[in-house]
Design a protein around this motif. Structure first.
Motif, mmCIF file in Angstrom:
data_model
loop_
_atom_site.group_PDB
_atom_site.id
_atom_site.type_symbol
_atom_site.label_atom_id
_atom_site.label_comp_id
_atom_site.label_asym_id
_atom_site.label_seq_id
_atom_site.Cartn_x
_atom_site.Cartn_y
_atom_site.Cartn_z
ATOM 1 N N VAL A 1 0.832 -1.199 0.000
ATOM 2 C CA VAL A 1 0.000 0.000 0.000
ATOM 3 C C VAL A 1 0.868 1.252 0.000
ATOM 4 C CG1 VAL A 1 -1.539 1.353 1.490
ATOM 5 C CG2 VAL A 1 -2.046 -1.057 1.035
ATOM 6 N N VAL B 1 1.151 4.222 -3.058
ATOM 7 C CA VAL B 1 0.883 5.651 -2.874
ATOM 8 C C VAL B 1 2.139 6.484 -3.122
ATOM 9 C CG1 VAL B 1 0.036 7.389 -1.253
ATOM 10 C CG2 VAL B 1 -0.970 5.108 -1.254
ATOM 11 N N LEU C 1 -2.412 8.388 3.562
ATOM 12 C CA LEU C 1 -3.055 7.180 4.087
ATOM 13 C C LEU C 1 -3.760 7.466 5.412
ATOM 14 C CD1 LEU C 1 -0.354 4.510 3.216
ATOM 15 C CD2 LEU C 1 -2.687 4.604 2.309
ATOM 16 N N GLN D 1 -11.325 -0.704 1.078
ATOM 17 C CA GLN D 1 -9.990 -0.271 1.479
ATOM 18 C C GLN D 1 -9.112 0.009 0.265
ATOM 19 O OE1 GLN D 1 -9.128 -3.649 4.006
ATOM 20 N NE2 GLN D 1 -9.435 -2.449 5.870
ATOM 21 N N GLN D 2 -9.223 -0.828 -0.764
ATOM 22 C CA GLN D 2 -8.438 -0.591 -1.973
ATOM 23 C C GLN D 2 -8.816 0.748 -2.614
ATOM 24 O OE1 GLN D 2 -7.639 -3.934 -4.725
ATOM 25 N NE2 GLN D 2 -8.779 -5.211 -3.283
ATOM 26 N N VAL E 1 -7.252 3.496 -0.730
ATOM 27 C CA VAL E 1 -5.838 3.627 -1.110
ATOM 28 C C VAL E 1 -5.729 4.413 -2.415
ATOM 29 C CG1 VAL E 1 -3.749 2.388 -1.816
ATOM 30 C CG2 VAL E 1 -5.113 1.536 0.096
ATOM 31 N N ARG F 1 -3.665 7.782 -2.937
ATOM 32 C CA ARG F 1 -2.662 7.974 -3.997
ATOM 33 C C ARG F 1 -2.913 9.278 -4.750
ATOM 34 N NH1 ARG F 1 -2.489 3.229 -8.201
ATOM 35 N NH2 ARG F 1 -4.590 4.036 -8.521
#
Length: 283
Positions: A110, A114, A137, A157-158, A161, A165
């Motif tokens: 993760v 990012v 984050l 959650q993805q 992320v 990013r």
């Protein structure tokens, strides 16, 4: 809020072979404004969004970001020379995009996902990039997942992320392409909560969504598209409570039929929309 648009589309068109998917789109996005594109599948919403940062090269009209022409060396409807990649990158630097399918690199953590744009496009040192990535984050509530891999995360959650990013590059405009459409219903709210928080902080956003309730609550302007054209645009109160066109009324009817006849939300409070609840039902 500045009197000049931060993002402008002027008669923007796009064709794939003989299929003209955008037919002269005009749109102004002001700094701090949240503009939501709605409409049936295939109406050109995502194509319009991708033309806003030249992920799709529009072939008619003009896109301007902070007063600079995007994608071409000269304006006008005649044949134009595509701009250099360096110039493209510079003009679209204020814009970041959040994708429908997350677009995370599965072999990277993760934190690395990012950090990568900061290293590649911003040319930051690794230490500074990681510091900014961790801050992003934390902004979406996932700093504790920095060492995890995408496969270890839920869909919500993805997507958070993916938002981190985009935030890490410190954009002035965020483009969001159906950010909840790939999620299980129980994961939708966690992503909408992050977007709502960004809106409260004044982030300029252009979003494509089928979440009608969310669009009604969060947007400053709603744009209804069909067949590559803007059919109607205006405030949420106007479009959801007092739409002018029969086609928009037809599009909204299934959502309105599922809504409960309570008071309207603050965003859509208008005498013409009395009896329509827009707070709890998603399209």
């Amino acid at each position: 809020m500045s009197s000049l648009p931060i993002l402008q589309l002027r008669a923007v068109g796009k064709s794939y072979g003989g299929n003209r998917v955008l037919k002269g789109i005009d749109l102004d996005v002001m700094r701090g404004e949240i503009v939501t594109l709605i409409g049936p599948s295939g109406s050109g919403k995502t194509t319009a969004l991708r033309c806003m940062n030249f992920l799709e090269a529009y072939d008619e009209g003009e896109v301007w970001i902070k007063g600079q022409l995007l994608g071409y060396r000269s304006s006008g409807r005649t044949s134009r020379d595509r701009d250099s990649e360096a110039s493209l990158a510079e003009v679209r630097r204020p814009v970041a995009m959040v994708f429908q399918q997350f677009n995370l690199w599965p072999h990277m953590t993760v934190l690395a996902n990012v950090t990568a744009p900061l290293l590649l496009s911003k040319k930051m040192s690794k230490a500074l990039a990681q510091s900014k990535a961790l801050a992003a984050l934390e902004r979406v509530g996932l700093e504790h997942k920095a060492a995890a891999y995408p496969s270890q995360l839920s869909g919500g959650q993805q997507q958070r992320v993916g938002i981190a990013r985009a935030l890490a590059v410190e954009p002035e405009v965020m483009l969001l392409d159906e950010p909840t459409s790939a999620l299980d219903p129980e994961r939708v709210e966690e992503v909408l909560s992050v977007i709502r928080s960004l809106a409260q902080d004044g982030m300029t956003m252009v979003m494509v969504t089928h979440e009608m309730s969310f669009a009604a609550k969060i947007s400053d302007k709603v744009v209804f598209m069909e067949a590559g054209q803007i059919v109607e645009s205006g405030s949420p109160a106007q479009l959801f409570g007092n739409s002018r066109t029969q086609r928009l009324q037809q599009f909204l009817k299934p959502w309105l039929d599922r809504s409960l006849p309570f008071a309207t939300t603050t965003a859509c409070m208008t005498s013409a929309s009395a009896g329509v609840e827009v707070g709890n039902v998603s399209h």
